[in-house]
Motif scaffolding. Structure first.
Motif, PDB file in Angstrom:
ATOM      1  N   GLY A 135       0.830  -1.199   0.000  1.00  0.00           N
ATOM      2  CA  GLY A 135       0.000   0.000   0.000  1.00  0.00           C
ATOM      3  C   GLY A 135       0.863   1.246   0.000  1.00  0.00           C
ATOM      4  N   ASP A 136       0.300   2.365   0.460  1.00  0.00           N
ATOM      5  CA  ASP A 136       1.107   3.582   0.568  1.00  0.00           C
ATOM      6  C   ASP A 136       1.497   3.782   2.027  1.00  0.00           C
ATOM      7  OD1 ASP A 136      -1.036   4.784   1.966  1.00  0.00           O
ATOM      8  OD2 ASP A 136      -1.971   5.390   0.072  1.00  0.00           O
ATOM      9  N   GLU A 137       2.332   4.757   2.248  1.00  0.00           N
ATOM     10  CA  GLU A 137       2.890   4.953   3.584  1.00  0.00           C
ATOM     11  C   GLU A 137       1.848   5.433   4.587  1.00  0.00           C
ATOM     12  OE1 GLU A 137       6.391   7.333   3.334  1.00  0.00           O
ATOM     13  OE2 GLU A 137       7.495   5.833   2.155  1.00  0.00           O
ATOM     14  N   HIS A 138       0.679   5.829   4.092  1.00  0.00           N
ATOM     15  CA  HIS A 138      -0.393   6.199   5.010  1.00  0.00           C
ATOM     16  C   HIS A 138      -0.801   4.992   5.861  1.00  0.00           C
ATOM     17  CE1 HIS A 138      -3.884   8.214   6.637  1.00  0.00           C
ATOM     18  NE2 HIS A 138      -4.656   7.218   6.220  1.00  0.00           N
ATOM     19  N   ALA A 139      -0.639   3.771   5.300  1.00  0.00           N
ATOM     20  CA  ALA A 139      -0.956   2.563   6.063  1.00  0.00           C
ATOM     21  C   ALA A 139      -0.057   2.443   7.285  1.00  0.00           C
ATOM     22  CB  ALA A 139      -0.813   1.328   5.163  1.00  0.00           C
ATOM     23  N   VAL A 140       1.192   2.904   7.164  1.00  0.00           N
ATOM     24  CA  VAL A 140       2.109   2.882   8.305  1.00  0.00           C
ATOM     25  C   VAL A 140       1.616   3.816   9.395  1.00  0.00           C
ATOM     26  CG1 VAL A 140       4.462   3.368   9.072  1.00  0.00           C
ATOM     27  CG2 VAL A 140       4.071   2.263   6.858  1.00  0.00           C
ATOM     28  N   GLU A 141       1.179   5.013   8.994  1.00  0.00           N
ATOM     29  CA  GLU A 141       0.691   5.979   9.974  1.00  0.00           C
ATOM     30  C   GLU A 141      -0.539   5.448  10.712  1.00  0.00           C
ATOM     31  OE1 GLU A 141       0.026   9.588   7.865  1.00  0.00           O
ATOM     32  OE2 GLU A 141       2.094   9.757   7.170  1.00  0.00           O
ATOM     33  N   THR A 142      -1.445   4.808   9.965  1.00  0.00           N
ATOM     34  CA  THR A 142      -2.643   4.247  10.588  1.00  0.00           C
ATOM     35  C   THR A 142      -2.281   3.148  11.574  1.00  0.00           C
ATOM     36  OG1 THR A 142      -3.949   4.730   8.606  1.00  0.00           O
ATOM     37  CG2 THR A 142      -4.828   3.084  10.130  1.00  0.00           C
ATOM     38  N   ALA A 143      -1.407   2.243  11.149  1.00  0.00           N
ATOM     39  CA  ALA A 143      -0.986   1.154  12.033  1.00  0.00           C
ATOM     40  C   ALA A 143      -0.232   1.690  13.239  1.00  0.00           C
ATOM     41  CB  ALA A 143      -0.124   0.157  11.263  1.00  0.00           C
ATOM     42  N   MET A 144       0.555   2.740  13.048  1.00  0.00           N
ATOM     43  CA  MET A 144       1.319   3.309  14.151  1.00  0.00           C
ATOM     44  C   MET A 144       0.383   3.951  15.182  1.00  0.00           C
ATOM     45  SD  MET A 144       4.385   3.430  15.265  1.00  0.00           S
ATOM     46  CE  MET A 144       5.354   3.072  13.790  1.00  0.00           C
ATOM     47  N   THR A 145      -0.658   4.626  14.696  1.00  0.00           N
ATOM     48  CA  THR A 145      -1.629   5.230  15.610  1.00  0.00           C
ATOM     49  C   THR A 145      -2.286   4.159  16.476  1.00  0.00           C
ATOM     50  OG1 THR A 145      -2.068   7.045  14.077  1.00  0.00           O
ATOM     51  CG2 THR A 145      -3.758   6.579  15.738  1.00  0.00           C
ATOM     52  N   ARG A 146      -2.652   3.050  15.865  1.00  0.00           N
ATOM     53  CA  ARG A 146      -3.273   1.953  16.607  1.00  0.00           C
ATOM     54  C   ARG A 146      -2.281   1.298  17.564  1.00  0.00           C
ATOM     55  NH1 ARG A 146      -6.455  -0.549  11.323  1.00  0.00           N
ATOM     56  NH2 ARG A 146      -8.096   1.045  11.263  1.00  0.00           N
ATOM     57  N   LEU A 147      -1.030   1.214  17.146  1.00  0.00           N
ATOM     58  CA  LEU A 147      -0.007   0.639  18.014  1.00  0.00           C
ATOM     59  C   LEU A 147       0.167   1.491  19.263  1.00  0.00           C
ATOM     60  CD1 LEU A 147       2.384  -1.172  18.782  1.00  0.00           C
ATOM     61  CD2 LEU A 147       3.829   0.208  17.252  1.00  0.00           C
ATOM     62  N   ARG A 148       0.278   2.782  19.098  1.00  0.00           N
ATOM     63  CA  ARG A 148       0.455   3.666  20.243  1.00  0.00           C
ATOM     64  C   ARG A 148      -0.738   3.574  21.196  1.00  0.00           C
ATOM     65  NH1 ARG A 148       2.954   8.564  16.589  1.00  0.00           N
ATOM     66  NH2 ARG A 148       5.143   8.322  17.206  1.00  0.00           N
ATOM     67  N   ALA A 149      -1.930   3.498  20.615  1.00  0.00           N
ATOM     68  CA  ALA A 149      -3.124   3.382  21.459  1.00  0.00           C
ATOM     69  C   ALA A 149      -3.099   2.078  22.242  1.00  0.00           C
ATOM     70  CB  ALA A 149      -4.373   3.477  20.600  1.00  0.00           C
ATOM     71  N   ALA A 150      -2.659   0.991  21.590  1.00  0.00           N
ATOM     72  CA  ALA A 150      -2.612  -0.309  22.259  1.00  0.00           C
ATOM     73  C   ALA A 150      -1.583  -0.308  23.383  1.00  0.00           C
ATOM     74  CB  ALA A 150      -2.293  -1.407  21.251  1.00  0.00           C
ATOM     75  N   LEU A 151      -0.460   0.358  23.161  1.00  0.00           N
ATOM     76  CA  LEU A 151       0.592   0.404  24.174  1.00  0.00           C
ATOM     77  C   LEU A 151       0.192   1.256  25.367  1.00  0.00           C
ATOM     78  CD1 LEU A 151       3.772   0.780  21.925  1.00  0.00           C
ATOM     79  CD2 LEU A 151       2.951  -1.285  23.064  1.00  0.00           C
ATOM     80  N   GLY A 152      -0.662   2.246  25.141  1.00  0.00           N
ATOM     81  CA  GLY A 152      -1.110   3.105  26.232  1.00  0.00           C
ATOM     82  C   GLY A 152      -0.087   4.131  26.655  1.00  0.00           C
ATOM     83  N   ALA A 153       0.991   4.255  25.897  1.00  0.00           N
ATOM     84  CA  ALA A 153       2.038   5.240  26.197  1.00  0.00           C
ATOM     85  C   ALA A 153       2.627   5.680  24.872  1.00  0.00           C
ATOM     86  CB  ALA A 153       3.113   4.641  27.099  1.00  0.00           C
ATOM     87  N   ALA A 154       2.123   6.796  24.342  1.00  0.00           N
ATOM     88  CA  ALA A 154       2.524   7.257  23.015  1.00  0.00           C
ATOM     89  C   ALA A 154       4.006   7.560  22.922  1.00  0.00           C
ATOM     90  CB  ALA A 154       1.701   8.493  22.636  1.00  0.00           C
TER      91      ALA A 154
END
Length: 393
Positions: free
Chosen positions: A341-360
């Motif tokens: 895909g495009d690099e926007h997919a990385v940003e979306t996945a990263m946002t979800r990762l940070r939310a899952a970790l609970g510590a941005a």
């Protein structure tokens, strides 16, 4: 910033939480799965074989008749379930007492404690059992004692034992093979194929085997699907292979797959062994003042287990390979499932990762470059991460 000890193990998290364990067993699979789940593991079951009893098999009937008519000097019981099944089949044919009498006239050898238990449960007495629980040691014991002119019954355990039978025959023995049951591929191959796919795609962290035929069957099925070499590569690398004992491990080690085994060949011992090995499977890093521990499909942040989406977990693994260093969006994109895909997919996945970790703050954005794990500069070195088979990360 508080000091972090990355080696400190959280006390409230189960030892196998965050790991996916594949179970290839057909018999006692539920028991094994329950023991693993009680320790926090996610279990994926894909039986690699099924047992077909031969109570109505003419070959077993003829072998039994021959041994009743002409009792053996030595009987080798290789498995508990097989020996019990043989006695039960003989009882169904009205020959139970005759068979026990015939076997009792000679010497009984047990390949392992389960076979020994079955012999004693039948009211018979075993004379010897090898510490290794291997057919090879039983063969050596017989050859050392001398077998020329002796009649030896060998209870098979799913597959023929041509090496044992041939060696005894060449040494002058008369061998009667007793095929009590046999292993065949599962009737439904779907669960096994899905388990194999999980190993290939990184969805399985640990793969367990409780019998050698299961290992042989899984490799054979992978060959049919054209993925055998990929499977072997996974089993030699990121996936930890755990076998109940050396006999089970033999066909895997024969194709250069490293295995781990408990000292005692028992399901309980195997699970306890895995529980003790689990710390070596995790990757622990001091990040942004927190203790970060990567497990198979989850992360511990300061000892708290947090589920992470698969895409986020892939990003985190890539970042953890070079903690503190910037990883480009292009490289992270290549790690995502699909990766086209495009690099926007990385940003979306990263946002979800940070939310899952609970510590941005654990993952920092480096403008126009990419992302990095905020590794504490004065913290201890990262430790762990599939140290036995090479770093999965």
């Amino acid at each position: 910033m508080r000091a972090v000890d990355p080696n400190a193990a959280p006390t409230s998290v189960l030892p196998l939480a965050g790991f996916t364990v594949g179970v290839t067993a057909a018999r006692r699979a539920e028991e094994l799965g329950t023991m693993l789940e009680r320790r926090g593991a996610a279990v994926q079951h894909g039986p690699a074989l099924r047992i077909v009893p031969l109570a109505d098999d003419t070959e077993l009937l003829e072998s039994t008749r021959a041994l009743v008519a002409d009792p053996p000097d030595v009987t080798v019981a290789t498995t508990g379930i097989g020996f019990r099944g043989w006695i039960e089949a003989a009882e169904g044919w009205g020959m139970g007492e005759d068979l026990l009498g015939a076997l009792g006239r000679g010497t009984l050898l047990a390949r392992g404690p389960k076979a020994r238990g079955a012999i004693r449960a039948a009211g018979l007495t075993d004379a010897w059992s090898p510490p290794s629980e291997s057919s090879a040691e039983v063969l050596d014991h017989l050859l050392e004692a001398g077998v020329e002119g002796r009649r030896i019954a060998v209870q098979l355990h799913g597959d023929p034992l041509p090496d044992v039978v041939e060696a005894l025959t060449q040494a002058g023995a008369e061998v009667v093979e007793v095929p009590v049951y046999r292993w065949v591929p599962p009737a439904d191959l779907g669960p096994l194929d899905r388990l194999t796919d999980g190993v290939l795609t990184g969805g399985v962290d640990i793969l367990t085997f409780t019998s050698a035929p299961a290992a042989v069957s899984m490799l054979a099925r992978a060959a049919e699907r054209g993925v055998r070499e990929r499977l072997l590569t996974a089993l030699r690398g990121p996936v930890l292979v755990l076998c109940v004992g050396p006999v089970t491990a033999a066909p895997l080690e024969a194709v250069d797959v490293p295995t781990l085994q408990p000292q005692r060949s028992r399901l309980g011992a195997m699970v306890r062994f895995l529980e003790a090995e689990a710390p070596a499977l995790a990757r622990r890093l001091p990040v942004a003042g927190h203790r970060l521990e990567l497990r198979g499909h989850a992360v511990l942040v300061d000892g708290e287990l947090r589920a992470v989406p698969p895409a986020g977990m892939e990003l985190l693994r890539v970042l953890a390979r070079r903690p503190g260093q910037v990883v480009s969006r292009a490289e992270l994109l290549g790690a995502l499932p699909g990766g086209d895909g495009d690099e926007h997919a990385v940003e979306t996945a990263m946002t979800r990762l940070r939310a899952a970790l609970g510590a941005a703050a654990l993952v920092q954005t480096v403008v126009k470059q990419g992302y990095r794990l905020a590794l504490d500069p004065a913290g201890p070195e990262p430790v762990g991460g599939h140290g036995v088979h090479g770093d999965r990360l």
